[in-house]
Structures are given as C-alpha cells and as structure tokens.
Design an enzyme around this catalytic site. Structure first.
Site, mmCIF file in Angstrom:
data_model
loop_
_atom_site.group_PDB
_atom_site.id
_atom_site.type_symbol
_atom_site.label_atom_id
_atom_site.label_comp_id
_atom_site.label_asym_id
_atom_site.label_seq_id
_atom_site.Cartn_x
_atom_site.Cartn_y
_atom_site.Cartn_z
ATOM 1 N N CYS A 210 -6.500 5.667 -8.021
ATOM 2 C CA CYS A 210 -5.089 5.351 -7.893
ATOM 3 C C CYS A 210 -4.277 6.608 -8.118
ATOM 4 C CB CYS A 210 -4.711 4.286 -8.924
ATOM 5 S SG CYS A 210 -2.980 3.795 -8.893
ATOM 6 N N HIS B 181 -5.271 -3.804 -3.782
ATOM 7 C CA HIS B 181 -4.824 -2.802 -4.753
ATOM 8 C C HIS B 181 -3.300 -2.680 -4.732
ATOM 9 C CE1 HIS B 181 -5.410 1.263 -6.765
ATOM 10 N NE2 HIS B 181 -4.185 1.384 -6.303
ATOM 11 N N GLU B 182 -2.711 -2.551 -3.541
ATOM 12 C CA GLU B 182 -1.257 -2.386 -3.438
ATOM 13 C C GLU B 182 -0.521 -3.655 -3.853
ATOM 14 O OE1 GLU B 182 -0.296 0.579 -3.308
ATOM 15 O OE2 GLU B 182 -2.209 1.380 -2.621
ATOM 16 N N HIS C 222 -0.217 -3.744 -7.590
ATOM 17 C CA HIS C 222 0.864 -2.906 -8.116
ATOM 18 C C HIS C 222 2.180 -3.668 -8.169
ATOM 19 C CE1 HIS C 222 -0.780 1.003 -8.897
ATOM 20 N NE2 HIS C 222 -1.297 1.117 -7.684
#
Length: 184
Positions: free
Chosen positions: A104, A146-147, A150
């Site tokens: 990341c 993953h995004e 966030h």
C-alpha cells in the site's frame, strides 16, 4: 493520443497520507458534487498514483475523505484495467480466496500475504455522474477490494492474520516513515 486525455496529465502530485493519520481510519463521505473539483481530484489521484508507482489510489490516501478511487492495474492475464469510481460499492467479492502479497502506498516499503477473493464487482459512478460497473479477477480483484477498504477506513493490514500480522506490526513499528512522522 492528446496530452489532456492521458489520466493525470493535468493533475498535481499530492503528498501521500501515511498509516497513523486519522483520515485513513475514517469512513469516507459520499460525493454529492460532480463538478470541476471532482474532476480535478481524479486527475490529482492519477498523477499521485503514477508518481508513486502504484496501481490504485483512494482519495483519503491524499487526505481527502471522499468516496473516490482510481486504478491502472493488470489482472492475472496481464490485461490492463484503467479507470476511476466515484461512490463505489463492493457488490461482489467471491470465488477462490487467495493469499497473495499486498502492499500500500500509505504503508511504503511494506507488504504482507493478504487473503482476498479472486473475483470482485464494484458499482459506482464516473466523474460525470454516469453509472459504472467494474469487474475484476485475480490481481485486479485484489486492487478493487483494497481500494474499497480504504474508503471504509481500512487498510490491507487489517486483513493480515497470525504470524504475518505480528511480523507486519513489527515492520510498521520500525518503518522510517513512522519515525519521521513522530508516530513510532
């Protein structure tokens, strides 16, 4: 290709938000204004992602707590996926669960074996407010998950378990960027 049509060509590289900064652990707000500021944000996200050699970047990683991310990421067949999603919702994460290396830009220089589904579907909008659905497999599915994490206030480290988690926590504690930020 015209210069202006390259994502990020007119964008400004912004400083990355690092682990420990509050904006990374907060739920991001929905975008309600699809005007020029949003288009500028997307351009800046692309410029920053490319400058940092990333494959995806969420708005809170540059300190903006809005539900937006960009990507330029290959899948496991080396097919390039390029785009952005505003107000994304992860509507499917299924298939085989694979543990693979994940890093990341907000935890620079670190990575850990992280379990993710090998198929993901994200629904949202473009900067112009048009509906978009993005399907990902393999590495690109990992990127989409993953995004989306966030924007919910999470990082990949939240998914790491066991000895990998303990090792990653030690590495985070020793990371030069943590000491430089005074968060050691």
């Amino acid at each position: 290709m015209r210069h202006g049509s390259i994502p990020g060509a007119r964008g400004r590289v912004r400083p990355l938000t690092l682990l420990g900064e509050p904006v990374l652990s907060e739920m991001c707000r929905d975008v309600t204004d699809f005007g020029p500021e949003l288009a500028t944000l997307v351009e800046d996200l692309f410029a920053t992602m490319y400058a940092a050699d990333g494959v995806g970047l969420a708005a809170n990683q540059i300190g903006v707590p809005l539900r937006v991310f960009v990507y330029d990421c290959p899948d496991d067949d080396d097919v390039r996926h390029l785009g952005h999603v505003v107000n994304p919702r992860l509507v499917e994460a299924d298939g085989v669960v694979i543990r693979g290396p994940e890093g990341c830009l907000s935890l620079p220089g670190l990575e850990a074996g992280t379990e993710r589904h090998d198929h993901a579907v994200v629904e949202g909008f473009t900067v112009k407010g048009e509906p978009v659905t993005v399907h990902g497999t393999g590495f690109f599915a990992r990127c989409l998950q993953h995004e989306c994490d966030h924007l919910e206030g999470g990082v990949y480290a939240d998914h790491v378990t066991g000895w990998r988690k303990r090792r990653l926590e030690r590495q985070i504690g020793r990371a030069s960027w943590r000491r430089a930020a005074g968060t050691a």
